[in-house]
Design a protein around this motif. Sequence first.
Motif, short mmCIF file in Angstrom:
data_model
loop_
_atom_site.label_atom_id
_atom_site.label_comp_id
_atom_site.label_asym_id
_atom_site.label_seq_id
_atom_site.Cartn_x
_atom_site.Cartn_y
_atom_site.Cartn_z
N VAL A 178 93.33 100.35 -42.98
CA VAL A 178 93.73 99.57 -41.82
C VAL A 178 95.04 100.11 -41.26
N GLU A 179 95.14 100.23 -39.95
CA GLU A 179 96.35 100.70 -39.29
C GLU A 179 96.92 99.58 -38.41
N GLU A 180 98.13 99.80 -37.94
CA GLU A 180 98.75 98.83 -37.02
C GLU A 180 97.90 98.68 -35.77
N GLY A 181 97.80 97.44 -35.29
CA GLY A 181 96.99 97.16 -34.12
C GLY A 181 95.59 96.69 -34.44
N TYR A 182 95.21 96.73 -35.72
CA TYR A 182 93.85 96.33 -36.09
C TYR A 182 93.64 94.84 -35.86
N LYS A 183 92.50 94.50 -35.22
CA LYS A 183 92.14 93.10 -34.98
C LYS A 183 91.27 92.59 -36.13
N ILE A 184 91.78 91.57 -36.84
CA ILE A 184 91.10 91.07 -38.03
C ILE A 184 90.01 90.07 -37.63
N LYS A 185 88.88 90.16 -38.31
CA LYS A 185 87.75 89.28 -38.01
C LYS A 185 87.54 88.28 -39.14
N THR A 186 86.90 87.18 -38.81
CA THR A 186 86.57 86.16 -39.80
C THR A 186 85.70 86.77 -40.91
N GLY A 187 86.05 86.45 -42.14
CA GLY A 187 85.28 86.91 -43.29
C GLY A 187 85.75 88.22 -43.88
N GLU A 188 86.72 88.89 -43.24
CA GLU A 188 87.17 90.18 -43.76
C GLU A 188 88.15 90.01 -44.92
N TYR A 189 88.05 90.93 -45.89
CA TYR A 189 88.93 90.96 -47.05
C TYR A 189 90.02 92.01 -46.80
N LEU A 190 91.26 91.60 -46.92
CA LEU A 190 92.39 92.49 -46.69
C LEU A 190 93.13 92.69 -48.00
N GLN A 191 93.35 93.96 -48.37
CA GLN A 191 93.99 94.29 -49.64
C GLN A 191 95.21 95.17 -49.40
N THR A 192 96.33 94.80 -50.02
CA THR A 192 97.52 95.64 -49.97
C THR A 192 97.72 96.29 -51.33
N LYS A 193 98.03 97.57 -51.33
CA LYS A 193 98.24 98.30 -52.58
C LYS A 193 99.71 98.19 -53.00
N GLU A 194 100.07 98.84 -54.09
CA GLU A 194 101.45 98.82 -54.58
C GLU A 194 102.39 99.42 -53.54
N ASN A 195 103.56 98.81 -53.38
CA ASN A 195 104.57 99.24 -52.41
C ASN A 195 104.04 99.21 -50.98
N SER A 196 103.15 98.27 -50.71
CA SER A 196 102.57 98.13 -49.38
C SER A 196 102.71 96.69 -48.89
N SER A 197 102.63 96.51 -47.57
CA SER A 197 102.70 95.16 -47.00
C SER A 197 102.07 95.19 -45.61
N ALA A 198 101.74 94.00 -45.12
CA ALA A 198 101.18 93.89 -43.77
C ALA A 198 101.71 92.62 -43.13
N THR A 199 102.08 92.70 -41.85
CA THR A 199 102.49 91.54 -41.07
C THR A 199 101.39 91.22 -40.06
N ILE A 200 100.90 89.99 -40.12
CA ILE A 200 99.81 89.55 -39.24
C ILE A 200 100.35 88.54 -38.24
#
Length: 382
Positions: free
Chosen positions: A55-77
């Motif tokens: 997943v990259e910045e700007g990605y539009k998240i859909k209902t039912g999707e699983y989002l996973q962050t790895k070590e030393n990673s983060s995401a702002t929604i």
Amino acid sequence: MNRKNFIIFSGILILCIVGFIYYKLEYSKDIFAQIVSKVGEVNLVNKKGELLGKVEEGYKIKTGEYLQTKENSSATIKFIDNSFAIISEKSLIVMENLEYDEDSKKSVTNLLLLKGNVESTVANQNTFGSEYKVITPTLQLAVRGTIFNVNVEGNISRAFVTEGKILATSGNSSLTLNTGYGVVSDGKNKLNGPILILNKPSIKLNELNIKYYKKYVSWNKLEGAIKYHVQIHSISKYNTLIYDKYINKTELKVGDLKDGKYKISIQAVDEYGLEGFKNERHFSVQSSPIPPKVNAPKNSEKSRMILFTWEKSVEASKYILEVSKTRSFDKILIRVNNLNFSLDKMLLPLQKGKYFIRMSSIDNSDKIGPYSETYQFEVENK
């Protein structure tokens, strides 16, 4: 331009404006939840945890999707109602329900946190029927305009509120968590609490003026704390979580940060694993061009001449050297500008007394970097 051409030009311009507005409106309808910033590796996975794609910045998240962050990673929604969720490292979250009604402005956000940590900053849910929920295997948190954290570790779920209030439910038991309280649930027993969370640790603010590429930030030990949660956000249009660790010490070396603006937050963690109030401070980093490392000055054989030496900086094209009688350098005794980068020593005449020396680098674009660490020395002429 004649009248006919003017009318044609005006018509085309109006059509372009209308088309642009229509495009923006239609495009915005589809963006209920969007990743506005990320660090490291953030993935879409299936129920089995198998990789579907990065997943990259700007990605539009859909209902039912699983989002996973790895070590030393983060995401702002960012959500359509201007609520935000920051997903910490090694987390797994499911967008269980994302709904928005354009006519009524009703928004429904349900996040299922299976592992890790999510911090939510929720806009006021003033529209009837709107809701924001974070659900874990053992807890359900419903809110109306607040800031709160939820953490899942094995079969234990934790939640605490730093602003506003939430309703926590587990099985048949519920309780309201007001500002400054948290709860722990294993899904088997009735909810106990609410539990009073710890106060803010006291940061030593003078250490947050980070103008050199290696600095330490420290804070006072807080009674009742077994460890501390330290986060650093890079500040731009959105807060981007770039450092997120639990440490047992009361000191952190802040290095390898690019020039820019940052926010650091420190929370004490109690025996229940609940985190207390954040002590947040903003700071700036100016670390380039890196200054030279100043060595100890030596008395010269020549009368009243002191030899200064330094280790060259690879980012410098020139140097600035300053000598003062005070650590604050409010009164500079000697300032030598535009020292050639090939130099690594210099003789200066100084009378008997105590002094301070520091240096900075100038790069090829004439940008002046931060000062080196200050070195105190004493001249004892015979």
